[in-house]
Design an enzyme around this catalytic site. Structure first.
Site, PDB file in Angstrom:
ATOM      1  CE  LYS A   1      85.363  37.879  22.852  1.00  0.00           C
ATOM      2  NZ  LYS A   1      84.277  38.698  23.417  1.00  0.00           N
TER       3      LYS A   1
ATOM      4  CB  SER B   1      80.958  39.390  25.751  1.00  0.00           C
ATOM      5  OG  SER B   1      79.804  38.980  25.057  1.00  0.00           O
TER       6      SER B   1
ATOM      7  CB  SER C   1      81.256  36.257  23.210  1.00  0.00           C
ATOM      8  OG  SER C   1      81.705  37.565  23.349  1.00  0.00           O
TER       9      SER C   1
END
Lengths: 480, 100, 479
Positions: free
Chosen positions: A74, A173, A149
């Site tokens: 990420k 997330s 996310s």
């Protein structure tokens, strides 16, 4: 092929890491333009790293437990010398001069980094539509969101661009996008994985966690990155939990509670899958009944006061002085304002203002103070439930993946997608989402197993049992 | 809990957070923040008398490190990231007003 | 101090906030060096630069020094936690400062001034320092500058902020407080407390009230005090300014004022009410620190062997001022002098011989037998050795060891005078009434006991037969 399969074959010399990387790069070049999982694909670096692994194996040295496994990171995880943008204009061209601890451990384990994945800006969002660089699309249906996310990481695993991924989970997330993309995603006990090098969103809630196509893969990744880090004062003393060895221990005698407050608001097909999961565990010897944590219904509200408050402070450093975007002004104060106004997207601004308000003079007690007290009640509620249960079961998210643009005009509607995942972040407890069939629309559904603090071993055991209950074809049902 | 968040409140916190909003944004954000805060009003109704706030989910204390030097970052690497640098330091536009 | 020629007698009320940089090797939350004067931006890392993803870890040495300050100020050490103080400024890497708010490490305490005034201390807490800004442009001062340059070497350096109660009643008091506090901080090794280097900084709060009243007036805060002299001038000026306003029936505005050393006046910076909403909240990246009893005891113990405590102890024993024993303590000879005083030596003579003769051969002096030292002092005090002879005996002792009486005898120095011997016998008798009673009752062998005592007290100089004769004399007379 699972990550553990890849690692076994690369370590034994049966397969070259370079070939594994090329295979994944081919899939990336085919579908990445459509899906946009990555902010940056590190093709050359991946090839070089794979070659190094192959040399290590050929020389008879130990290449690490995850040797040759393609992993996606990420883009809010600091990677030295490699852009770490948090999908924000304000960090668009910033490369950290240091690696996050989790990244360092992953490299030592021999994993090969394929690239930095897209996310909602600064991890604020549930659909990856808040990225400054365009959304990621769900590999199962590109007209739909992958969740957020950590949407890029979840989609990358679902699309076969990487065998494993790291994400971050502050209010769901990791778990929510895992559920929407049909992969496994886990948030460990707070303090299990070092936050050093994770760009902070809400410090008392953030945790780095694994995503993979199987429970065993996710467990293996967690074992590599977890464990005490002296660079993180909130890091639990002690080593990483031992998970691989307990996965097959089954669920005989475990007391499982289906969490009423989180199941109530779920769509019918989602609720049905949760029920099925309960029956599957029962069939394997668990005792399954309804459980209740009434305080959990306050989770969403408490979260949307606490998380933005911490975020408003964590994001103050983005002022154009030392790194990142600068928009000049006649004086430094004007420069701060011009930089931040240009650099942050609307959701980030919304949360910064919400958080600033919750902390401001005259409002602290009523908002932030009250939310932290509500948080104590939620923790106590869970502790009470865990007096009579070993694990809790719930949906991961109320619905399957929604269409791109469906909730972007209504922030509150978007926030509601986190209602099942938020309580675990507030409590600091671990939770995992396991793909469990599809909805009426054929889209993946995830079922969530929740455990008390440090309950990863029993949590992963139950997750494995659920995964097994689907059978081999059931697992494939989750793949695009 | 306080009354509905007003346009002035939003304008004030935007300034505190060093954000500039145009009139449309001010209106839109006021509505959106108001709706989130209204939803959060259920927390206000909770009886939390005698309940301590949770500052940390973990009951840790006394996490310390020894007072021993550790190598830091190379200055050139640090200044290379700076939007503006001069004379080995970070350069910013003039500063009006002293620090608190 | 009161403003003169006014209708009301005004009492000045002053409280001081003193920030001192701790003398640790590294910063408060990272391992970067805590050093003054290094090349700009060479003592920096992700943590003290506040880079995205960085996290703080608390320096044990800083906690130790903060506790030491608390112990020296008679504060209570408490379980403490950290808060974030949020505001934007270019010298703040994170645009928040990690400090302590409602749970400071030290609560309460006091500092006594030389004139005996006791000044209360409200609290002393830990916080991190900011970077340093230099204004570049026309005058180099903040107004009229074109741009600014920032050096983060100082960012993250540990500070302790010491807040006094509003117990000071004059600019002179305030000066004395700062001087005393500065000396204390240096003496306990917590800080080098140099205002000119910025390791000691002062903000003053001052208000007036009619003498004899107890309600506090509205106060103004004064900043930019770069020396103790500035502090005195600024307080005197501000007191007069406030008195003038109050005399004219005007109200004092609660505000922060900037002291202009060149112009000799304060000017308004901003109103303390409106300016900054710091939005304090608990620092989620740090956990509380609760020093256990063992650690606290160790800090207090370390304090006791520090120079200031040793000066105080020796000075009390010798009946002189601490300044008079400073050299002896600095040389590490205080234990020697204390032992001598305990054995009856003249304090001033002991101090003088230690500071001069013994200190000249310090290596030997540190292992000099206290009994031998005491004996030489006694011989000099009783006139059996002149000052010159005593110094020679000491020099011989330091160089080669030995017995003071033998050394004196070998050099042909004065033998024991008769009166002295009689006094020594009388002293021995008086000191051992039981034994004397038994000797008087017929226990002859106790003669040897008393001869031994007299020999000891005369450092072997006495003639044993002379002593025996004197004893028989005493017995015969029935004394």
């Amino acid at each position: 092929m699972t990550a553990l399969d890849i690692a076994r074959e690369v370590r034994s010399g049966e397969r070259r890491a370079r070939d594994v990387v090329e295979e994944h790069l081919a899939r990336i070049s085919e579908r990445e333009p459509e899906l946009h999982c990555f902010n940056l694909v590190l093709a050359d670096e991946a090839r070089a790293a794979a070659d190094e692994i192959d040399r290590t194996v050929a020389a008879g040295r130990d290449p690490g437990p995850l040797a040759g496994v393609p992993v996606a990171l990420k883009d809010n995880l600091c990677t030295r010398g490699v852009p770490t943008t948090c999908s924000s204009r304000i960090l668009e061209n910033w490369s950290p001069p240091y690696d996050a601890t989790a990244i360092r451990r992953l490299a030592e384990a021999g994993a090969v980094v394929m690239g930095k994945t897209n996310l909602d800006e600064f991890a604020m969002g549930s659909s990856t539509e808040n990225s400054a660089f365009g959304p990621t699309r769900n590999p199962h249906d590109p007209s739909r969101v992958p969740g957020g996310s950590s949407g890029g990481s979840a989609a990358a695993v679902a699309a076969g661009f990487a065998a494993l991924a790291l994400g971050s989970d502050t209010g769901g997330s990791i778990r929510q996008p895992a559920a929407l993309c049909g992969v496994v995603g886990a948030k460990p006990t707070y303090g299990t994985v070092s936050r050093y090098g994770l760009v902070a969103f809400a410090s008392s809630l953030d945790q780095i966690g694994p995503l993979g196509s199987t429970v065993a893969d996710a467990a293996a990744l967690l074992e590599v990155v977890a464990g005490h880090d002296p660079a993180d004062s909130t890091s639990i003393p002690g080593p990483a939990p031992s998970l691989g060895v307990v996965l097959d221990d089954g669920v005989e005698g475990l007391r499982v509670g289906v969490l009423r407050e989180l199941t109530e608001g779920a769509a019918p097909d989602v609720a049905a899958r949760v029920e099925e999961a309960g029956r599957a565990l029962e069939a394997r010897g668990a005792k399954v009944e309804e459980a209740s944590v009434p305080a959990a219904t306050y989770g969403l509200s408490a979260y949307y006061l606490i998380a933005p408050a911490e975020a408003s402070s964590n994001l103050a450093r983005y002022d154009g002085v030392r790194y990142g975007l600068r928009v000049d002004g006649p004086d430094v104060g004007a420069m701060f304002t011009a930089t931040r106004t240009a650099g942050f997207g609307p959701e980030v601004k919304r949360r910064i203002m919400l958080g600033t308000y919750a902390l401001s003079a005259g409002y602290y007690d009523a908002y932030y103070g009250q939310a932290q007290r509500a948080r104590t009640l939620i923790i106590r509620g869970f502790e009470a439930a865990y007096q009579t249960h070993d694990l809790l079961l719930a949906p991961t998210t109320p619905t399957t993946a929604f269409p791109l643009g469906a909730k972007t005009d209504d922030p509150l509607a978007m926030y509601l997608s986190d209602v099942c995942t938020i309580p675990s972040n507030l409590a600091g407890h671990p939770a995992i989402s396991v793909p469990y069939g599809t909805g009426a629309d054929g889209l993946p559904i995830g079922v969530q197993v929740l455990a008390p603090a440090l309950g990863e071993p029993v949590m992963f055991r139950a997750a494995t049992a659920l995964e097994r209950s689907l059978g081999p074809s059931g697992r494939e049902r989750g793949a695009p | 809990m306080a009354g509905r968040i007003s346009r002035d409140d939003v304008s004030h916190v935007a300034t505190l957070a060093r954000l500039r909003l145009d009139d449309d944004e001010l209106d839109r954000f006021t509505d959106q923040l108001a709706s989130v805060l209204e939803h959060a009003a259920d927390v206000a109704s909770l009886d939390t008398s005698g309940v301590p706030p949770t500052a940390h989910p973990l009951p840790l204390a006394n996490v310390l490190r020894d007072d021993l030097p550790v190598a830091g970052l190379d200055r050139d690497e640090v200044l290379a990231q700076a939007p503006a640098a001069e004379d080995r330091r970070f350069r910013v536009p003039r500063i009006l007003g002293e620090a608190p | 101090m009161s403003a003169t020629a006014s209708a009301t007698d005004w009492e000045t009320v002053v409280g001081l906030e003193v920030h001192c940089e701790l003398a640790t090797a590294t910063k408060l939350f990272c391992g970067c060096r805590n050093a003054f004067g290094d090349e700009p931006n060479t003592n920096v890392c992700p943590v003290c630069l506040g880079l995205p993803g960085s996290l703080p870890v608390l320096n044990r040495g800083a906690v130790e020094l903060a506790m030491r300050i608390g112990a020296a100020l008679h504060s209570q050490v408490r379980r403490s936690s950290f808060h974030r103080k949020n505001y934007f400024y270019p010298d703040m890497p994170k645009d928040y400062q990690v400090s302590q708010y409602d749970e400071p490490i030290n609560v309460g305490g006091w500092l006594d001034l030389p004139d005996g005034t006791r000044v209360g201390v409200t609290r002393a807490h830990l916080e991190e320092d900011t970077g340093k800004t230099t204004h570049v442009g026309s005058s180099g001062r903040i107004h009229g500058a074109d741009h600014a340059l920032v050096d983060y070497n100082r960012a993250g350096v540990p500070l302790v902020e010491i807040v006094s109660e509003p117990d000071l009643r004059s600019a002179g008091d305030a000066q004395a407080y700062v001087n005393e506090l500065r000396a204390l901080l240096v003496a306990i090794g917590a800080s080098d407390a140099r205002m000119e280097e910025g390791s000691l900084r002062i903000d003053a709060n001052i208000s007036l009230r009619p003498t004899g009243t107890t309600t506090f007036g509205t106060r103004a805060e004064i900043k930019n005090l770069n020396s103790v002299r500035s502090l005195k001038r600024a307080l005197e000026h501000e007191a007069a300014r406030q008195a003038g306003l109050l005399e004219a029936g005007e109200r004092i505005v609660q505000e922060t004022r900037h002291w202009d050393e060149a112009a000799g006046r304060t000017s308004s910076m901003r109103s303390k009410e409106e300016a900054f909403d710091y939005r304090y909240f608990p620092e989620p990246d740090l956990v509380p620190v609760a020093p256990d009893d063992e650690w606290q005891a160790a800090v207090v113990g370390a304090l006791a062997v520090l120079p200031a405590a040793r000066r105080a102890q020796l000075a009390a024993k010798a009946g002189v001022a601490p300044a008079d024993v400073a050299l002896v303590v600095e040389r590490g000879l205080d234990h020697l002098v204390e032992a001598a005083i305990d054995a009856g030596a003249d304090p001033r003579l002991a101090l003088a011989r230690a500071a001069n003769e013994v200190a000249s051969d310090l290596a030997a002096g540190l292992t000099l037998d206290p009994g031998a030292f005491t004996a030489v002092l006694a011989m000099e005090a009783e006139g059996r050795l002149t000052a010159t002879q005593a110094k020679q005996v000491l020099a011989e002792l330091l160089a080669h060891g030995g017995d003071p009486s033998e050394i004196a005898a070998a050099r042909g120095f004065e033998a024991l005078a008769g009166d002295t011997l009689a006094l020594a016998v009388d002293a021995a008798v008086a000191a051992h009434p039981d034994e004397w009673g038994r000797l008087a009752g017929g226990e002859q062998k106790l003669v040897g006991f008393f001869v031994g005592k007299v020999m000891a007290s005369t450092a072997g100089k006495a003639d044993g037969r002379a002593v025996t004769a004197l004893l028989r004399e005493r017995l015969g007379s029935g004394a």
